[in-house]
Enzyme design. Structure first.
Site, PDB file in Angstrom:
ATOM      1  CD  GLU A 265     -22.353  73.307  -8.295  1.00  0.00           C
ATOM      2  OE1 GLU A 265     -21.383  73.574  -8.112  1.00  0.00           O
ATOM      3  OE2 GLU A 265     -22.968  73.523  -9.131  1.00  0.00           O
ATOM      4  CB  CYS A 450     -22.638  74.948 -12.987  1.00  0.00           C
ATOM      5  SG  CYS A 450     -20.815  75.523 -13.592  1.00  0.00           S
ATOM      6  CG  ASN A 577     -21.276  80.123 -10.705  1.00  0.00           C
ATOM      7  OD1 ASN A 577     -20.690  80.056  -9.687  1.00  0.00           O
ATOM      8  ND2 ASN A 577     -21.231  78.805 -11.487  1.00  0.00           N
ATOM      9  CD  GLU A 578     -17.427  78.874 -12.748  1.00  0.00           C
ATOM     10  OE1 GLU A 578     -17.270  78.049 -13.599  1.00  0.00           O
ATOM     11  OE2 GLU A 578     -16.444  78.972 -12.009  1.00  0.00           O
TER      12      GLU A 578
HETATM   13  O1  AHR Z   1     -17.206  73.681  -8.140  1.00  0.00           O
HETATM   14  C1  AHR Z   1     -17.342  72.843  -9.315  1.00  0.00           C
HETATM   15  C2  AHR Z   1     -17.723  73.782 -10.325  1.00  0.00           C
HETATM   16  O2  AHR Z   1     -16.738  74.631 -10.687  1.00  0.00           O
HETATM   17  C3  AHR Z   1     -18.962  74.827 -10.096  1.00  0.00           C
HETATM   18  O3  AHR Z   1     -20.220  74.280 -10.358  1.00  0.00           O
HETATM   19  C4  AHR Z   1     -18.536  75.884 -10.954  1.00  0.00           C
HETATM   20  O4  AHR Z   1     -19.077  77.167 -10.762  1.00  0.00           O
HETATM   21  C5  AHR Z   1     -17.065  75.575 -11.199  1.00  0.00           C
HETATM   22  O5  AHR Z   1     -16.843  75.789 -12.796  1.00  0.00           O
END
Ligand code: AHR
Length: 844
Positions: A265, A450, A577-578
């Site tokens: 990321e 995120c 994503n979550e």
């Molecule tokens: O890994 C860091 C963050 O943790 C990611 O962006 C998110 O998906 C999670 O909350």
């Protein structure tokens, strides 16, 4: 006489008081011995951040708060942290047998929040309903059930409003209403503070459930708090332990051959200033104060540049890249990312878009000494010029200087080491990419996290903005509050995966931005307007065509033009994503899933089940996965080492007929050996469950020192050094020693200290490609473990490759050491205290 009168008056006063008390108390007795008063409230303290609490009483005077450490329901509306508040909650038992909670979210927003639960412990998805036709704050909601319909009232300003609903989703038009006073809303003193909430008579069984849930939460918290320090008390007097390790190859099962991979990321400067080898910062002059949400006025088009120049945007090189610098008979200097590291006699590829007067480009050191130089003679219109710079000295913090002899406009000022990873143009930083490749990841997830769903609707990561010529890519603010040039885009991600032999796993937003968004909304999932969803769904389908289509397809052609005529062979795609699971989310997610499934049935869709290993998003995410029969879901959890030690059986009971699991983000909170061993131990359980867990990736992976937004990470770096953590070496050992079948392996420890029993992990796999049998042994105890390994069905002879990672548990600097040992010696060798051992046996 006077005194007799006083006596009568006193007796009368006492009787009046007692009578008054008995009247007051008449309503304060429960109607059945099986019932108590239950009071639901949000604590006054902490400004609404504490969430929903409960207290019970037999007389409405003596209250027993349940907890109060832990709340039973927290509001998820608003930006991460401070904005998530629950004010004036009210609870009612509905006609559907569910408890419904309504609350106000803050002092401004036109939002009535709702969630339901069958037991007040497990809550379903939250909804945020704008009930006021003309906006304004909604507060002090109350609700009554009348003939199967809920009459909801709330205040807006000093006016009372009423609306009706049967499902807490659709509300009749709000009308100014009557006095809402319901007997249920009352005030009581709980733990010394006056609290407002809802009171009702509840069966003791319900209250008992709340108390038990609280006790479990407290127990888990205490039990999961183990540290290297607390271990000395936990295992005081423990002698070296004998572990009978039984391995039986007759009892084998197939497991995923993609089990460990990496999560990439753009967080902590992982892309620009990180894996992406570009050495010039803000090369396109596109940094903007919006990148940091206006909080840093010095972060703008001029960031990382100094000298005498102006920023212009009239007739730039591309609409996506409008800003450029105009230098008039002077110099500008770029400081790179904490300086530009260069090596003597190596080649650096310089490029620039320029128009106007002649200029020279120099690499200079801190004293101003010139390390390399080239001249550029631009024409009168924008054109790209290139030069090769070869510094005479190695310097960690050089600068790039452009000096003009008249007026010159410049843009996309770029400097790349010639030696990028696999010598790719627009490539990756070789040492960093190699460190990632050395993990032997079976897959790479990108671009987040995120970053994939973004901070607000206009920050959703759009893959199409990241492919094609660099000057035409659309830069964007990064959810972690900096800038994404998009120089590292989808083409580069796919290329990297191919270069290291890993499956690409792109994750795309499910049509909603991050639930913690702070831009363009209050964090809740407002979602792409439905009328634009077709276009978004098409983008998702186009990505698969870009990756897999022939060069004759429209998007396959774009890939071919970028230099990759052959498909990238994409097999997996993550959607979401979550995310916070809401109705808004589900509608969009379902549209995307159905469209991908219809057009590309062979692509495995990975759904999302929230940011934790439990809770509403996890439950609801799984429920949707069941409904849609998703092949796989993405689980996330960041927890204490103790959690990983205590939850090794997490997947043992997972239903094998449901979706498989991609554990897309996990880490224990720290970079010590203790943390790394907790992760190694947990991974033995993941291997044992490799028939239901298909993939797992530690997160986040990369972090530039001095620019971290998240700790711990797997690999830290600066401009010249790469610093893998001890957690990295655990990932690497798993990556180097995978397997495609799991061999039944057990460790029997005759030890009365039950805590000790959980601290020894064993996992045996067979790697079909080599036929090797791999035994992984984790000892998370402060004493040595003497293994007594017995193997059935393995005829291992000769030597074993024996690798041990050990150090002091608090240490952050352990590295594995590999030796060759005779198999029988390898089987007898003690496992040092706090160690991870991998024994690799040749059977062919
Ligand atoms: O890994 C860091 C963050 O943790 C990611 O962006 C998110 O998906 C999670 O909350």
């Amino acid at each position: 006489m006077k005194s007799t009168f006083r006596l009568y008056s006193f007796i009368f006063a006492c009787l009046t008081f007692l009578l008054a008390q008995s009247f007051a108390y008449a309503g304060n007795y429960v109607k059945s011995p099986h019932k108590v008063f239950l009071f639901a409230y949000a604590t006054e303290k902490n400004d609404g951040h504490n969430g929903l609490h409960f207290a019970w009483s037999q007389d409405k005077v003596n209250w027993h708060a349940i907890g109060p450490e832990h709340s039973f329901l927290k509001c998820d509306y608003g930006t991460w942290g401070g904005e998530k508040r629950m004010l004036t909650p009210t609870v009612i038992l509905g006609a559907d047998g569910l408890y419904h909670c309504l609350w106000s979210v803050n002092e401004e927003d036109n939002i009535l929040a709702h969630a339901a639960s069958k037991d007040l412990v497990h809550w379903k998805r939250q909804t945020y309903i704008p009930v006021m036709p003309n906006g304004g704050r909604v507060y002090n909601p109350e609700v009554k059930l009348v003939n199967g319909e809920y009459i909801v009232t709330w205040f807006n300003g000093d006016k009372l409003y009423t609306s009706k609903t049967t499902d807490f989703k659709k509300f009749s038009a709000a009308q100014t209403g009557n006095n809402p006073k319901s007997d249920a809303v009352q005030q009581f003193r709980i733990n010394g503070n006056m609290e407002q909430g809802t009171v009702w008579e509840a069966e003791w069984e319900l209250v008992d459930g709340l108390i038990r849930a609280m006790e479990v939460a407290k127990y888990r918290k205490a039990n999961n708090s183990a540290t290297a320090k607390s271990d000395s008390a936990l295992f005081v007097g423990l002698k070296p332990v004998v572990a009978e390790i039984k391995i039986n190859t007759a009892n084998k099962k197939k497991i995923s051959n993609l089990l460990t991979g990496v999560f990439f990321e753009d967080i902590n400067y992982a892309a620009d200033g990180g894996l992406y080898a570009e050495l010039v910062q803000n090369r396109g002059f596109e940094y903007t104060t919006a990148d940091k949400r206006g909080k840093d006025k010095n972060w703008n088009e001029r960031t990382a540049w100094s000298g005498d120049f102006r920023i212009d945007s009239l007739k730039g090189i591309h609409a996506n890249n409008p800003h450029f610098a105009v230098i008039n008979n002077g110099s500008i200097t770029n400081s790179g990312f904490d300086g530009i590291p260069v090596k003597a006699n190596e080649k650096y590829n310089f490029s620039i878009f320029a128009k106007g007067a002649k200029c020279s480009v120099k690499l200079i050191d801190a004293s101003g000494a010139v390390l390399a130089q080239a001249d550029i003679k631009p024409g009168t219109s924008w054109k790209k010029y290139t030069a090769v710079l070869k510094p005479v000295k190695t310097v960690a913090d050089a600068r790039l200087e452009i000096t003009t002899q008249g007026e010159t406009a410049v843009d996309m000022v770029s400097l790349f080491p010639e030696k990028t990873f696999k010598n790719r143009k627009n490539g990756l930083r070789a040492d960093l990419a190699q460190t990632v490749a050395d993990i032997h990841p079976k897959f790479v997830r990108f671009p987040g996290g995120c970053v994939a769903h973004g901070n607000g609707l206009d920050n959703i990561y759009r893959w199409k903005n990241t492919v094609g010529p660099l000057e035409a890519r659309k830069p964007m603010r990064n959810i972690w509050n900096y800038h994404q040039s998009m120089g590292l885009g989808y083409f580069e991600y796919f290329q990297f995966c191919e270069d290291i032999g890993a499956q690409p796993v792109p994750v795309l937003a499910a049509g909603v931005p991050c639930q913690n968004s702070s831009v363009g909304g209050a964090g809740q999932q407002f979602g792409i307007p439905i009328e634009h969803m077709d276009e978004y769904v098409q983008d998702v389908l186009d990505l698969i065509e870009y990756a897999n289509g022939s060069a004759n397809t429209p998007w396959g052609k774009v890939r071919a033009e970028a230099g990759h005529p052959k498909p990238f062979n994409l097999k997996y795609i993550g959607i979401g994503n979550e995310d916070l699971i809401t109705d808004v989310f589900e509608e969009r997610y379902t549209m995307i899933v159905n469209a991908v499934r219809k057009k590309y049935p062979d692509v495995t869709i990975i759904g999302t089940v929230g940011p934790f290993f439990e809770g509403a998003d996890y439950d609801e995410g799984w429920a949707i996965a069941d409904k849609l029969q998703l092949p796989m879901v993405d689980e996330h959890y960041y927890e204490s080492p103790g959690w990983f030690i205590n939850n090794q059986s997490f997947y043992d009971a997972y239903d094998r007929s449901k979706s498989k699991v991609y554990l897309g983000e996990y880490a224990s909170w720290g970079n010590s050996l203790y943390n790394a061993l907790a992760e190694a131990l947990y991974l033995t359980a993941i291997e044992r469950n490799g028939d239901v867990v298909s993939m797992a990736s530690y997160a986040p992976m990369l972090a530039r020192e001095g620019h971290t937004q998240w700790n711990p990470d797997l690999i830290y770096f600066n401009g010249t050094e790469v610093k893998p953590t001890v957690n990295y070496f655990v990932q690497k050992l798993y990556g180097e020693n995978p397997g495609d079948s799991y061999v039944n392996s057990t460790a029997i420890i005759r030890e009365t200290n039950t805590e000790a029993v959980k601290r020894i992990g064993v996992s045996t796999t067979v790697d079909a490609a080599t036929g090797d049998v791999i035994i992984k042994l984790v000892n998370l105890l402060p004493v040595a473990v003497k293994p007594a390994i017995s193997t059935e069905g393995i005829t291992a002879t000769g030597t074993a490759t024996y690798t041990v990672l050990t150090e002091k548990p608090e240490s952050k600097s352990g590295k594995p050491v590999t030796t060759q040992l005779a198999v029988q010696d390898a089987f007898k060798k003690e496992l040092p205290p706090y160690s991870f051992t991998v024994i690799r046996l040749k059977t062919k």
